[in-house]
Design an enzyme around this catalytic site. Structure first.
Site, PDB file in Angstrom:
ATOM      1  N   SER A  45       5.401 -10.154   6.450  1.00  0.00           N
ATOM      2  CA  SER A  45       5.458  -8.697   6.614  1.00  0.00           C
ATOM      3  C   SER A  45       4.580  -8.244   7.787  1.00  0.00           C
ATOM      4  O   SER A  45       4.982  -7.430   8.614  1.00  0.00           O
ATOM      5  CB  SER A  45       5.007  -8.035   5.304  1.00  0.00           C
ATOM      6  OG  SER A  45       5.139  -6.648   5.373  1.00  0.00           O
ATOM      7  N   TYR A  47       1.776  -6.873  -6.500  1.00  0.00           N
ATOM      8  CA  TYR A  47       3.051  -6.338  -6.003  1.00  0.00           C
ATOM      9  C   TYR A  47       4.243  -6.940  -6.753  1.00  0.00           C
ATOM     10  O   TYR A  47       5.130  -6.219  -7.206  1.00  0.00           O
ATOM     11  CB  TYR A  47       3.127  -6.655  -4.505  1.00  0.00           C
ATOM     12  CG  TYR A  47       4.389  -6.223  -3.794  1.00  0.00           C
ATOM     13  CD1 TYR A  47       4.542  -4.911  -3.343  1.00  0.00           C
ATOM     14  CD2 TYR A  47       5.412  -7.143  -3.537  1.00  0.00           C
ATOM     15  CE1 TYR A  47       5.694  -4.522  -2.661  1.00  0.00           C
ATOM     16  CE2 TYR A  47       6.560  -6.760  -2.859  1.00  0.00           C
ATOM     17  CZ  TYR A  47       6.691  -5.454  -2.422  1.00  0.00           C
ATOM     18  OH  TYR A  47       7.830  -5.077  -1.744  1.00  0.00           O
ATOM     19  N   THR A  57       0.818  -1.222   0.000  1.00  0.00           N
ATOM     20  CA  THR A  57       0.000   0.000   0.000  1.00  0.00           C
ATOM     21  C   THR A  57       0.847   1.266   0.000  1.00  0.00           C
ATOM     22  O   THR A  57       0.553   2.222  -0.727  1.00  0.00           O
ATOM     23  CB  THR A  57      -0.881   0.028   1.283  1.00  0.00           C
ATOM     24  OG1 THR A  57      -1.235  -1.303   1.626  1.00  0.00           O
ATOM     25  CG2 THR A  57      -2.110   0.875   1.088  1.00  0.00           C
ATOM     26  N   HIS A 108      -8.660  -0.407   3.804  1.00  0.00           N
ATOM     27  CA  HIS A 108      -8.432  -1.862   3.762  1.00  0.00           C
ATOM     28  C   HIS A 108      -9.769  -2.601   3.798  1.00  0.00           C
ATOM     29  O   HIS A 108      -9.797  -3.832   3.904  1.00  0.00           O
ATOM     30  CB  HIS A 108      -7.601  -2.313   4.966  1.00  0.00           C
ATOM     31  CG  HIS A 108      -6.164  -1.869   4.931  1.00  0.00           C
ATOM     32  ND1 HIS A 108      -5.357  -2.050   3.837  1.00  0.00           N
ATOM     33  CD2 HIS A 108      -5.391  -1.260   5.871  1.00  0.00           C
ATOM     34  CE1 HIS A 108      -4.141  -1.575   4.105  1.00  0.00           C
ATOM     35  NE2 HIS A 108      -4.147  -1.086   5.328  1.00  0.00           N
TER      36      HIS A 108
END
Ligand code: A3P
Length: 305
Positions: free
Chosen positions: A140, A198, A51, A110
């Protein structure tokens, strides 16, 4: 009943998703009272999917003509300060901050697609969604929780957190349903929902910076392309560049229910760190769960390096 998740934060099941308890009020208020504008652009993601990078790329793309390169606000502010996170503002009773932002607004959330208000899903607002290999997401997320809640007694170990994640019990989880819902909308309304990965972006950031610019209505002119404007935007938003900025090394903000150092948003920025945290059995298990859910929904698991 609330469940404990990767840290001391509690989550509650709401319409099929686990919502952080301290954000539930905000999510409900957004559902009932959020008023979108046709020009709104939403940055959406499952937490820890990239993000911060996406926010930076969108902000840099939109402001590239407004500021000289060496004066872009991203050099002095964290990307989360440049693009408002509505879940936080509404949870903290600060919806006015969001309402006061002049159009065209760029906002982030989110919240899963099916829980977004009709004011967004039934409008012409555009949505950009970023997703990431769930194995790297849990790694993460776990590191982030360790950092943010450092000192909290009994923080779950990585394997305990992994178990919860595989059961779908994590913020805004299950992650597979979060991804699937936005993917389905991007298939239904490709002009309104852009679905990015990503890993693909890391492999070819120039290509995706161009796609982003076209989608948000700020395409690069031929002259800009020749001058290397797109490379400059990608460079400004690169992991190394952002991580080394003073604001991101030393600054902090109230991202969750407490103070978070901006450095926590820039850890490794790579693909495949899960290999340093999981056994191959764990990896296969999570891949298997996600692959099955994706298959049921018709979404093939692509590019899972
Ligand atoms: P890691 O913890 O694997 O390093 P989010 O922004 O959704 O919270 O996701 C955070 C993840 O994105 C972190 O992953 C972080 O390092 C990575 N990230 C942050 N900025 C990035 C950038 N400019 N380029 C690539 N990855 C970035």
């Amino acid at each position: 009943l609330p469940l404990r998740t990767l840290d001391h934060r509690r989550i509650r099941l709401y319409q099929g998703f686990w919502i952080p308890e301290d954000y539930l009020r905000g999510v409900l208020t957004i559902q009932e009272h959020f008023t979108s504008r046709p020009t709104d652009l939403f940055v959406t993601s499952y937490p820890k999917s990239g993000t911060t990078w996406l926010k930076a790329l969108i902000f840099a793309t939109m402001t590239r003509k407004k500021y000289p390169l060496d004066q872009n606000p991203l050099l002095a502010y964290n990307p989360h300060q440049c693009i408002a996170y509505i879940d936080k503002h509404f949870s903290h009773g600060r919806s006015r901050i969001v309402e006061a932002i002049p159009s065209p607004r760029v906002l982030s959330t989110h919240i899963p697609y099916s829980i977004l208000p009709e004011s967004i899903t039934g409008s012409d607002c555009r949505i950009i969604y970023i997703w990431r290999d769930p194995k790297d997401v849990i790694v993460s997320l776990w590191h982030f929780a360790q950092e943010v809640y450092e000192g909290t007694p009994d923080l779950p170990s990585f394997s305990e957190s992994f178990e919860l994640f595989c059961e779908g019990n994590s913020y805004f989880g299950p992650i597979w349903n979060h991804i699937i819902e936005y993917w389905q909308e991007s298939k239904r309304k490709p002009e309104e929902v852009l679905f990015l990965k990503y890993e693909d972006m890391l492999e070819d950031p120039i290509k995706y910076a161009r796609i982003l610019a076209n989608f948000i209505g700020c395409p690069y002119s031929e002259a800009e392309e020749k001058q290397g404007a797109i490379e400059q935007v990608v460079d400004l938003c690169s992991f190394k560049k952002l991580k080394d900025l003073e604001v991101n090394k030393c600054g902090s903000g109230t991202i969750l229910d407490g103070h978070v150092s901006y450095a926590a948003f820039f850890r490794k920025g790579m693909v495949g760190d899960w290999r340093n945290h999981m056994t191959s059995e764990m990896a296969q298990r999570l891949d298997g769960i996600v692959a099955e859910k994706f298959k049921e929904a018709g979404l093939e698991m692509i590019n899972m390096k």
